[in-house]
Design an enzyme around this catalytic site. Structure first.
Site, PDB file in Angstrom:
ATOM      1  N   HIS A  69      25.484   3.735  55.363  1.00 44.22           N
ATOM      2  CA  HIS A  69      26.453   4.668  55.747  1.00 44.22           C
ATOM      3  C   HIS A  69      25.533   5.618  56.438  1.00 44.22           C
ATOM      4  O   HIS A  69      24.202   5.993  55.914  1.00 44.22           O
ATOM      5  CB  HIS A  69      27.343   5.325  54.695  1.00 44.22           C
ATOM      6  CG  HIS A  69      28.246   4.198  54.063  1.00 44.22           C
ATOM      7  ND1 HIS A  69      29.417   4.645  53.057  1.00 44.22           N
ATOM      8  CD2 HIS A  69      28.475   3.036  54.282  1.00 44.22           C
ATOM      9  CE1 HIS A  69      30.093   3.681  53.090  1.00 44.22           C
ATOM     10  NE2 HIS A  69      29.481   2.942  53.683  1.00 44.22           N
ATOM     11  N   GLU A  71      25.483   8.998  55.710  1.00 38.18           N
ATOM     12  CA  GLU A  71      24.880   9.905  54.751  1.00 38.18           C
ATOM     13  C   GLU A  71      23.745   9.287  54.079  1.00 38.18           C
ATOM     14  O   GLU A  71      22.692  10.019  53.913  1.00 38.18           O
ATOM     15  CB  GLU A  71      26.149  10.154  53.957  1.00 38.18           C
ATOM     16  CG  GLU A  71      27.333  10.774  54.347  1.00 38.18           C
ATOM     17  CD  GLU A  71      28.533   9.683  54.643  1.00 38.18           C
ATOM     18  OE1 GLU A  71      28.028   8.851  55.221  1.00 38.18           O
ATOM     19  OE2 GLU A  71      29.332  10.081  54.017  1.00 38.18           O
ATOM     20  N   CYS A  99      32.176   8.914  50.937  1.00 42.70           N
ATOM     21  CA  CYS A  99      32.873   7.970  50.201  1.00 42.70           C
ATOM     22  C   CYS A  99      32.065   8.465  48.398  1.00 42.70           C
ATOM     23  O   CYS A  99      30.974   8.984  48.324  1.00 42.70           O
ATOM     24  CB  CYS A  99      32.532   6.627  50.545  1.00 42.70           C
ATOM     25  SG  CYS A  99      30.735   6.022  50.213  1.00 42.70           S
ATOM     26  N   CYS A 102      28.097   7.549  48.629  1.00 46.18           N
ATOM     27  CA  CYS A 102      27.245   8.524  49.225  1.00 46.18           C
ATOM     28  C   CYS A 102      27.343   9.812  48.474  1.00 46.18           C
ATOM     29  O   CYS A 102      26.512  10.621  48.299  1.00 46.18           O
ATOM     30  CB  CYS A 102      27.845   8.846  50.697  1.00 46.18           C
ATOM     31  SG  CYS A 102      27.570   7.488  51.714  1.00 46.18           S
TER      32      CYS A 102
END
Length: 173
Positions: A69, A71, A99, A102
Site C-alpha cells: 500500500h 502508506e 486501512c 497501514c
C-alpha cells in the site's frame, strides 16, 4: 496614526507551500501514478520539517504484494532516508483513509499526524470504520485531519473503480 493601505487587485495571493493542501496535492500526484499503472489510486507522502522525505503510491499488483500500500511503502522509504524506524516528527499525507494494516504500521512508526483525503466507512482505521490511530490502549496515537482534497480523492477512486467494472463487464460479454 498609521493608515494601512488597502489591498489592490494587483496584489499576488500568498501561497503557503507548507499547507496541508499543497502536500495532499503531492500525494494526489502519487495517486495519479497508481491510476496510470492500473493500481488502486492511492498516494502518500511523508513530511518532516516542511520537506517531503518519502513519496509512494499503491503497487500491490505490480509487486504482487498485498502489503504494498502507498502508506507502507512511504513508511519504509522514510525510515530508510532518516536512518530510524521512529518517525515521531513526521506527518503522513494520504489520499484515502488508511486501512487497519497501514494504521498499525503508522502507530508503530510513531507518525505525529495523519492527513487524509477521503474517508472509508467500510474499512478505514482512522475513524471511518475503527480508529486505531487514536486507540488509548496503544503506546502512541496520531493526530488525524480528514477531508483534505476529499472530492479530488473520491473522484479519482470512483473513476478507477467505474472503469475497472466496465472492463470486467466488457470481458464477460
Amino acid at each position: 496614526m498609521v493608515q494601512e493601505t488597502p489591498p489592490t487587485p494587483d496584489d499576488e495571493p500568498f501561497i503557503d507551500l507548507a499547507s496541508d493542501t499543497f502536500f495532499m496535492s503531492q500525494a494526489m500526484r502519487q495517486a495519479q501514478k497508481a491510476y496510470l499503472a492500473e493500481e488502486v489510486p492511492v498516494g502518500a507522502v511523508i513530511v518532516q520539517n516542511g520537506a517531503i522525505v518519502a513519496r509512494s503510491h499503491n503497487q500491490v499488483e505490480m509487486l504482487r504484494d498485498a502489503t504494498a500500500h502507498a502508506e507502507m511503502l512511504a513508511l519504509t522509504q522514510a525510515q530508510e532516508s532518516m536512518g530510524d524506524w521512529r518517525l515521531t516528527d513526521c506527518d503522513l499525507y494520504v489520499t484515502k483513509e488508511p486501512c487497519p494494516m497501514c494504521a498499525g504500521a503508522i502507530v508503530h512508526c510513531r507518525i505525529r499526524r495523519v492527513i487524509f483525503g477521503c474517508g472509508d466507512a467500510k474499512g478505514g482505521a482512522a475513524g471511518g470504520f475503527i480508529n486505531l490511530l487514536q486507540q488509548p490502549t496503544l503506546n502512541h496515537f496520531s493526530e488525524v485531519t480528514p477531508g483534505v482534497l476529499e472530492e479530488d480523492s473520491k473522484l479519482l477512486l470512483k473513476t478507477f473503480f467505474h472503469e475497472a467494472r466496465s472492463k470486467k463487464k466488457a470481458g464477460m460479454d
